[in-house]
Design a protein around this motif. Structure first.
Motif, mmCIF file in Angstrom:
data_model
loop_
_atom_site.group_PDB
_atom_site.id
_atom_site.type_symbol
_atom_site.label_atom_id
_atom_site.label_comp_id
_atom_site.label_asym_id
_atom_site.label_seq_id
_atom_site.Cartn_x
_atom_site.Cartn_y
_atom_site.Cartn_z
ATOM 1 N N GLY A 1 42.301 45.213 43.969
ATOM 2 C CA GLY A 1 42.118 46.606 42.794
ATOM 3 C C GLY A 1 43.264 45.477 41.914
ATOM 4 O O GLY A 1 43.226 46.349 40.755
ATOM 5 N N LEU A 2 44.232 44.615 42.233
ATOM 6 C CA LEU A 2 44.916 43.995 41.529
ATOM 7 C C LEU A 2 44.839 42.630 41.541
ATOM 8 O O LEU A 2 44.369 41.893 42.547
ATOM 9 C CB LEU A 2 46.091 44.217 41.671
ATOM 10 N N LEU A 3 45.342 41.689 40.721
ATOM 11 C CA LEU A 3 45.096 40.545 40.588
ATOM 12 C C LEU A 3 46.724 40.297 41.856
ATOM 13 O O LEU A 3 47.315 40.873 42.192
ATOM 14 C CB LEU A 3 45.812 39.492 39.410
ATOM 15 N N GLU A 4 46.466 38.844 42.365
ATOM 16 C CA GLU A 4 47.447 38.416 43.648
ATOM 17 C C GLU A 4 48.586 38.616 43.077
ATOM 18 O O GLU A 4 48.626 37.733 42.556
ATOM 19 C CB GLU A 4 46.431 37.731 45.038
ATOM 20 N N TYR A 5 49.893 39.078 43.859
ATOM 21 C CA TYR A 5 51.049 38.413 43.832
ATOM 22 C C TYR A 5 51.162 37.251 43.236
ATOM 23 O O TYR A 5 50.424 36.106 44.149
ATOM 24 C CB TYR A 5 51.926 38.875 44.781
ATOM 25 N N PRO A 6 52.235 36.466 42.630
ATOM 26 C CA PRO A 6 52.204 35.167 42.492
ATOM 27 C C PRO A 6 53.329 33.976 44.016
ATOM 28 O O PRO A 6 53.671 35.008 44.736
ATOM 29 C CB PRO A 6 53.736 34.832 41.523
ATOM 30 N N GLN A 7 52.754 33.429 44.385
ATOM 31 C CA GLN A 7 53.149 32.586 45.579
ATOM 32 C C GLN A 7 54.079 31.348 44.604
ATOM 33 O O GLN A 7 53.978 29.982 44.178
ATOM 34 C CB GLN A 7 51.612 32.561 46.424
ATOM 35 N N LEU B 1 51.137 43.833 39.781
ATOM 36 C CA LEU B 1 50.823 44.863 39.041
ATOM 37 C C LEU B 1 51.557 44.165 37.498
ATOM 38 O O LEU B 1 50.622 44.609 37.010
ATOM 39 C CB LEU B 1 51.468 46.338 38.518
ATOM 40 N N ARG B 2 52.592 43.456 37.109
ATOM 41 C CA ARG B 2 52.760 42.590 36.274
ATOM 42 C C ARG B 2 51.816 42.213 35.937
ATOM 43 O O ARG B 2 51.341 42.191 34.300
ATOM 44 C CB ARG B 2 54.464 42.391 36.564
ATOM 45 N N ARG B 3 50.980 40.673 36.610
ATOM 46 C CA ARG B 3 49.918 40.062 36.166
ATOM 47 C C ARG B 3 48.648 40.461 35.808
ATOM 48 O O ARG B 3 48.154 40.447 35.010
ATOM 49 C CB ARG B 3 49.235 39.236 37.698
#
Ligand code: ADE
Length: 240
Positions: free
Chosen positions: A169-175, A208-210
């Motif tokens: 439901g969110l964009l993926e976190y940065p890697q 969440l931030r993205r």
């Protein structure tokens, strides 16, 4: 799963089935991909599959009888037949997850001006990959097949798609990976300390931030936990 692609341009799928993850999924028998040339179902000695539009107008129209023979010869009662068309429902990760449960998926790719309207009676549903028009249904069929195949068991590492953009439901976190520092840009410290609880919290907050910054529309349908709400409040303050 078996995916059958009905197309006038079977050569376009050569690279698709012969490279990378899709190639490996086929080798591991996670999926069988069959590409069928609709032209093989033409009864015309020149192998024509289209004709001029009734009532006049520009372009050519794909004939219903040719398409129906191709469909009948490559489906059974179990088949889920998708027509690729800009007039279909808009494709997203939820539709991909639904289609990944099918045993026998058939993708019908159109070309030219369009399909004879009556072809719609022989398909299960119509799908568009977005509000823009491509020259044919082949690239949309590849996009759909690719996104479905990677969801199948054993196509990629089990946990790889759990954090996918959209599936949570969110964009993926940065890697990040090595080098730890590049042109003064450092990997966030928290990812280097081995504290899994902190890492999990960092990733949740950055996902969440993205989403808040790039796709706030997705947050309308997101199920916030009390921790999520707290994190989002912090983000809103930080981003002011
Ligand atoms: N054929 C042409 N454009 C298309 C689109 N946007 N989606 C699906 N099939 C198509």
């Amino acid at each position: 799963m078996k995916i059958t692609i009905l197309t006038l341009f079977p050569q376009m799928f050569k690279g698709f089935v012969e490279e990378s993850i899709i190639k490996r999924a086929i080798e591991k028998e996670v999926v069988e991909v069959k590409v069928v040339d609709i032209r093989d179902y033409s009864l015309n000695k020149h192998r024509h599959v289209d004709d001029t539009p009734c009532g006049g107008g520009a372009g050519m129209v794909l004939q219903v009888d040719v398409c129906h023979r191709a469909i009948k010869d490559n489906t059974n009662l179990n088949s889920h037949i998708v027509m690729m068309t800009p007039q279909g429902i808009k494709y997203d990760q939820k539709v991909a997850q639904r289609l990944a449960k099918e045993e026998d998926l058939v993708l019908l790719c159109g070309h030219y001006e369009g399909f004879d309207e009556r072809i719609r009676d022989y398909v299960t549903e119509e799908i568009s990959i977005g509000d823009y028009v491509l020259t044919g249904g082949e690239i949309p069929a590849m996009a759909l097949a690719d996104s479905v195949i990677r969801l199948l068991d054993h196509a990629i590492k089990e946990e790889s798609h759990l954090d996918d953009s959209f599936s949570t439901g969110l964009l993926e976190y940065p890697q990040y990976t090595r080098p730890i520092e590049y042109e003064n840009k450092k990997v966030p410290e928290v990812l280097l300390n081995g504290n899994h609880k902190e890492i999990k919290l960092f990733r949740k907050k950055e996902a969440l931030r993205r989403t808040y910054l790039k796709r706030p529309d997705l947050l309308k349908d997101y199920n916030f936990s009390s921790e999520d709400k707290k994190l989002l409040d912090e983000i809103i303050k930080e981003e002011k």
